[in-house]
Design an enzyme around this catalytic site. Structure first.
Site, PDB file in Angstrom:
ATOM      1  N   LYS A  26      -0.177  22.872   5.432  1.00 33.49           N
ATOM      2  CA  LYS A  26       0.032  21.970   6.570  1.00 33.49           C
ATOM      3  C   LYS A  26      -0.719  20.671   6.303  1.00 33.49           C
ATOM      4  O   LYS A  26      -1.931  20.674   6.106  1.00 33.49           O
ATOM      5  CB  LYS A  26      -0.482  22.620   7.857  1.00 33.49           C
ATOM      6  CG  LYS A  26      -0.561  21.652   9.050  1.00 33.49           C
ATOM      7  CD  LYS A  26      -0.993  22.339  10.344  1.00 33.49           C
ATOM      8  CE  LYS A  26      -1.270  21.324  11.449  1.00 33.49           C
ATOM      9  NZ  LYS A  26      -1.680  21.959  12.734  1.00 33.49           N
ATOM     10  N   LYS A  50      -3.227  15.366  23.247  1.00 30.15           N
ATOM     11  CA  LYS A  50      -4.509  16.070  23.362  1.00 30.15           C
ATOM     12  C   LYS A  50      -5.476  15.236  24.203  1.00 30.15           C
ATOM     13  O   LYS A  50      -5.256  14.043  24.418  1.00 30.15           O
ATOM     14  CB  LYS A  50      -5.117  16.264  21.960  1.00 30.15           C
ATOM     15  CG  LYS A  50      -4.416  17.284  21.086  1.00 30.15           C
ATOM     16  CD  LYS A  50      -5.125  17.394  19.734  1.00 30.15           C
ATOM     17  CE  LYS A  50      -4.440  18.370  18.795  1.00 30.15           C
ATOM     18  NZ  LYS A  50      -4.470  19.769  19.257  1.00 30.15           N
ATOM     19  N   ASP A  82      -6.664  17.751  10.027  1.00 30.88           N
ATOM     20  CA  ASP A  82      -5.497  18.618  10.231  1.00 30.88           C
ATOM     21  C   ASP A  82      -4.565  18.655   9.011  1.00 30.88           C
ATOM     22  O   ASP A  82      -3.528  19.303   9.039  1.00 30.88           O
ATOM     23  CB  ASP A  82      -4.741  18.168  11.494  1.00 30.88           C
ATOM     24  CG  ASP A  82      -4.071  19.336  12.217  1.00 30.88           C
ATOM     25  OD1 ASP A  82      -4.497  20.485  12.016  1.00 30.88           O
ATOM     26  OD2 ASP A  82      -3.110  19.084  12.967  1.00 30.88           O
ATOM     27  N   ASP A 135       2.565  19.383  20.466  1.00 32.44           N
ATOM     28  CA  ASP A 135       1.271  19.637  19.819  1.00 32.44           C
ATOM     29  C   ASP A 135       1.317  20.880  18.924  1.00 32.44           C
ATOM     30  O   ASP A 135       0.392  21.134  18.170  1.00 32.44           O
ATOM     31  CB  ASP A 135       0.181  19.776  20.890  1.00 32.44           C
ATOM     32  CG  ASP A 135      -1.225  19.641  20.328  1.00 32.44           C
ATOM     33  OD1 ASP A 135      -1.364  19.209  19.160  1.00 32.44           O
ATOM     34  OD2 ASP A 135      -2.176  19.959  21.066  1.00 32.44           O
ATOM     35  N   GLU A 158       2.838  21.247  16.218  1.00 29.71           N
ATOM     36  CA  GLU A 158       3.583  20.520  15.191  1.00 29.71           C
ATOM     37  C   GLU A 158       3.408  21.093  13.794  1.00 29.71           C
ATOM     38  O   GLU A 158       4.267  20.920  12.932  1.00 29.71           O
ATOM     39  CB  GLU A 158       3.162  19.042  15.187  1.00 29.71           C
ATOM     40  CG  GLU A 158       1.894  18.722  14.378  1.00 29.71           C
ATOM     41  CD  GLU A 158       0.635  19.402  14.890  1.00 29.71           C
ATOM     42  OE1 GLU A 158       0.597  19.775  16.082  1.00 29.71           O
ATOM     43  OE2 GLU A 158      -0.317  19.574  14.107  1.00 29.71           O
ATOM     44  N   ARG A 214       3.481  24.177  12.743  1.00 27.05           N
ATOM     45  CA  ARG A 214       4.504  25.173  12.436  1.00 27.05           C
ATOM     46  C   ARG A 214       5.868  24.509  12.196  1.00 27.05           C
ATOM     47  O   ARG A 214       6.716  25.054  11.499  1.00 27.05           O
ATOM     48  CB  ARG A 214       4.567  26.212  13.558  1.00 27.05           C
ATOM     49  CG  ARG A 214       4.985  25.677  14.885  1.00 27.05           C
ATOM     50  CD  ARG A 214       4.596  26.589  16.038  1.00 27.05           C
ATOM     51  NE  ARG A 214       3.180  26.510  16.356  1.00 27.05           N
ATOM     52  CZ  ARG A 214       2.576  27.259  17.288  1.00 27.05           C
ATOM     53  NH1 ARG A 214       3.259  28.146  17.988  1.00 27.05           N
ATOM     54  NH2 ARG A 214       1.290  27.121  17.513  1.00 27.05           N
TER      55      ARG A 214
HETATM   56  N1  BES Z   1      -4.136  21.228  14.786  1.00 26.75           N
HETATM   57  C1  BES Z   1      -4.083  22.041  15.956  1.00 26.75           C
HETATM   58  C2  BES Z   1      -4.912  23.300  15.855  1.00 26.75           C
HETATM   59  C3  BES Z   1      -6.410  23.112  15.766  1.00 26.75           C
HETATM   60  C4  BES Z   1      -7.167  23.153  16.915  1.00 26.75           C
HETATM   61  C5  BES Z   1      -7.026  22.970  14.557  1.00 26.75           C
HETATM   62  C6  BES Z   1      -8.534  23.011  16.834  1.00 26.75           C
HETATM   63  C7  BES Z   1      -8.403  22.825  14.469  1.00 26.75           C
HETATM   64  C8  BES Z   1      -9.145  22.848  15.621  1.00 26.75           C
HETATM   65  C9  BES Z   1      -2.644  22.442  16.224  1.00 26.75           C
HETATM   66  O1  BES Z   1      -1.661  21.559  15.827  1.00 26.75           O
HETATM   67  C10 BES Z   1      -2.504  22.613  17.689  1.00 26.75           C
HETATM   68  O2  BES Z   1      -2.566  21.643  18.381  1.00 26.75           O
HETATM   69  N2  BES Z   1      -2.314  23.845  18.132  1.00 26.75           N
HETATM   70  C11 BES Z   1      -2.158  24.147  19.513  1.00 26.75           C
HETATM   71  C12 BES Z   1      -0.920  24.987  19.651  1.00 26.75           C
HETATM   72  C13 BES Z   1      -0.437  25.100  21.069  1.00 26.75           C
HETATM   73  C14 BES Z   1       0.083  23.763  21.556  1.00 26.75           C
HETATM   74  C15 BES Z   1       0.665  26.122  21.109  1.00 26.75           C
HETATM   75  C16 BES Z   1      -3.383  24.933  19.971  1.00 26.75           C
HETATM   76  O3  BES Z   1      -3.913  25.758  19.206  1.00 26.75           O
HETATM   77  O4  BES Z   1      -3.830  24.690  21.083  1.00 26.75           O
HETATM   78 ZN    ZN Z   2      -2.177  20.305  14.283  1.00 28.21          ZN
HETATM   79 MN    MN Z   3      -1.244  20.084  17.278  1.00 27.16          MN
END
Ligand code: BES
Ligand code: ZN
Ligand code: MN
Length: 523
Positions: free
Chosen positions: A286, A298, A309, A368, A370, A372
């Site tokens: 990713k 966010k 990320d 968010d 994204e 996946r």
């Molecule tokens: N990049 C984030 C995940 C993340 C969170 C990495 C904190 C490192 C630290 C990812 O893209 C994300 O935003 N995930 C969301 C998914 C949700 C919207 C289903 C999450 O984990 O809240």
């Molecule tokens: Zn992310």
């Molecule tokens: Mn995200």
């Protein structure tokens, strides 16, 4: 008139669609380690000492030249030389040296793992930099294998991300480290063949991952790694741009990238160190160079961390770099799925439906989620293009993984349970530890959509498992696929023995390099 217009168009084309110049390549060379059998005759020194204050040949040489003054000084101190402890002493008169930092190597006869030796090396160099501001020569007289591990630890332990610190007084990475050891040639051979390529790979991975998102974006990520791979043999690079994505039907990664002025990219590295025709190991990372969340934006708290990320993509490139640089006898492919997730006026919206390379249709519930999405197209591409013997993905995918496992374990999820034990073992060997989490039919059912094939985020439930199920939807079931959610481990606010800076850990490089070495290269 017509000519002036043509000239104008040409200028526009040269400047790029969005007007920015050619992508920068933020980069610097890693520290180099030099080996010698000769003790320095001036300045300071780090000297490894086994418990019981047993001096090796180098320590004995200093001691003999000073009529036993070093031994007497050590005895007066009650220094136990336990592993990773240190003690500063005035150098004995006659040695020409000024100060000696004694560093403990622990019991000479107690067996230590490679990782333990490396940790001692990292602590030693950090204690030296704390004492002297810059690292003096490091004198180590352990067996050749172990001394090579000490050197590896010292190189990584002196890693600072200091490219943008202009104050010369601040502590910084050493351009060069000197290791003094009696069997310098033997140690150097081991180190150069097996360890330095991996240390370089981790160094470059950390640098890429730590770069801020104004400087590292999809195009400059590509340019940076193109630069790194130039020096290596048996490597072929390919780049897909946003037009290729559109043409091939990669609507998921295209959709994430469309909200940003910086277009998405897929960087593919093919390394052929194995037999021609052998199916490759494929690693997909990713590479969100910044994750604002997009329209599902966010909050501001800790948002700056979202420059990390792209750590999965950086570690993917780093792993390929390690394999190629040490000449691993395998075929491997690294795929970096690169995009910036921004809420621009052309950004995708919650509710949008995008079409993927696999033909499956995705309903975007949350922009968010994204990671996946970019992986859906990239992993499917890797699966069908290469028919891999092993397919791995690395992704800072969910806060859920970080909450469940903290900062010391990455989450491992797979449909192929027979692969798990060797990954757990590689995790313990390498220090990149992993823990298995569930991936079952219920997680695949939780992401069914009413209006398309899948939704990109379930409302409730175990987010790390449904995220893995989403990615698995784009991998053929028979492909041996393992997913690593590295959201909790890719970066840390704390320094560590093998990493002096807060920031990127290069998680995954050592895990995968170790796994590949153990499973594919030892016969
Ligand atoms: N990049 C984030 C995940 C993340 C969170 C990495 C904190 C490192 C630290 C990812 O893209 C994300 O935003 N995930 C969301 C998914 C949700 C919207 C289903 C999450 O984990 O809240
Ligand atoms: Zn992310
Ligand atoms: Mn995200």
């Amino acid at each position: 008139m017509i000519r002036r217009f043509t000239l104008y168009m040409l200028c526009l084309a040269l400047a790029g669609v969005h007007g920015h110049a050619a992508a920068e390549q933020p980069t610097r060379p890693p520290t180099t380690v030099v080996f010698t059998a000769d003790l320095p005759t001036e300045g300071s020194l780090v000297l490894g000492v086994f418990a019981g204050n047993e001096l090796g040949p180098l320590g004995q040489e200093i001691d003999a030249n000073a009529d036993g003054a070093l031994t007497r000084a050590i005895e007066a101190l009650e220094f136990e030389a336990e592993a990773s402890t240190s003690q500063l002493v005035a150098a004995p008169r006659g040695s020409g040296l000024q100060r000696i930092l004694l560093v403990g190597l622990g019991e000479r006869l107690a067996p230590k793992s490679a990782l333990e030796w490396q940790t001692i090396g990292g602590n030693a160099v950090q204690a030296a930099i704390a004492a002297f501001k810059t690292a003096p020569p490091l004198a180590f007289d352990a067996p050749a294998d172990n001394t090579a591990d000490l050197a590896f630890g010292a190189k990584l332990g002196s890693y600072y991300f200091d490219r943008y610190i202009t104050d010369g007084e601040r502590i910084r990475s050493q351009g060069e480290l000197t290791v003094v050891t009696s069997a310098a040639d033997a140690v150097q051979d081991i180190y150069r063949q097996a360890l330095d390529p991996v240390a370089d790979a981790m160094w470059l991975t950390r640098d890429a991952s730590n770069e801020p998102a104004n400087l590292l974006y999809p195009e400059s990520f590509v340019a940076t790694w193109q630069g790194h791979f130039k020096a290596l043999d048996r490597v072929k690079l390919r780049v897909l741009d946003e037009r290729d994505m559109r043409k091939q039907g990669m609507g998921a990664i295209y959709g994430v990238g469309q909200g940003s002025a910086r277009p998405p990219r897929i960087l593919i590295v093919e390394y052929s160190g194995g037999r021609a025709g052998d199916a490759p190991i494929v690693i997909v990372g990713k590479g969100i160079t910044f994750d604002t969340g997009g329209i599902s934006i966010k909050s501001a708290k800790n948002l700056w961390n979202m420059k990390f990320d792209m750590s999965g993509a950086a570690s993917t490139m780093g792993t390929l770099y390690a394999l190629a640089a040490r000449g691993a006898r395998v075929n491997a492919v690294g795929i970096a799925a690169l995009a910036e997730n921004m809420p621009g006026s052309n950004a995708q919206r919650p509710g949008d439906i995008v079409s993927t390379l696999s033909g499956k249709q995705i309903e975007i519930r949350n922009t968010d989620a994204e990671g996946r999405l970019v992986l859906a197209d990239a992993i499917h591409y890797g699966d069908i293009t290469y028919d891999p013997v092993l397919l791995v993905d690395l992704a800072t995918l969910t806060g859920s993984a970080a909450r469940a496992l903290g900062n010391n374990y990455a989450a491992l999820l797979t449909r192929h349970d027979e692969l798990v034990p060797d990954f757990l073992a590689a995790g313990e060997l390498s220090g990149d530890r992993v823990w298995e989490m569930p991936l079952d039919d219920e997680h695949f059912e939780a992401i069914e959509s009413n209006v398309a094939d899948v939704i990109n985020s379930g409302a409730e439930g175990p987010g790390l498992s449904t995220a893995a199920a989403f990615i698995g939807t784009f991998v053929r079931e028979q492909t041996p696929w393992v997913h690593f959610d590295i959201a909790g481990v890719a970066y840390s606010d704390e320094p560590a023995p093998l990493k002096a800076s807060p920031g990127s850990t290069s998680f995954g490089v050592r895990l995968l390099d170790t796994y590949i070495r153990e499973r594919f290269e030892t016969h």
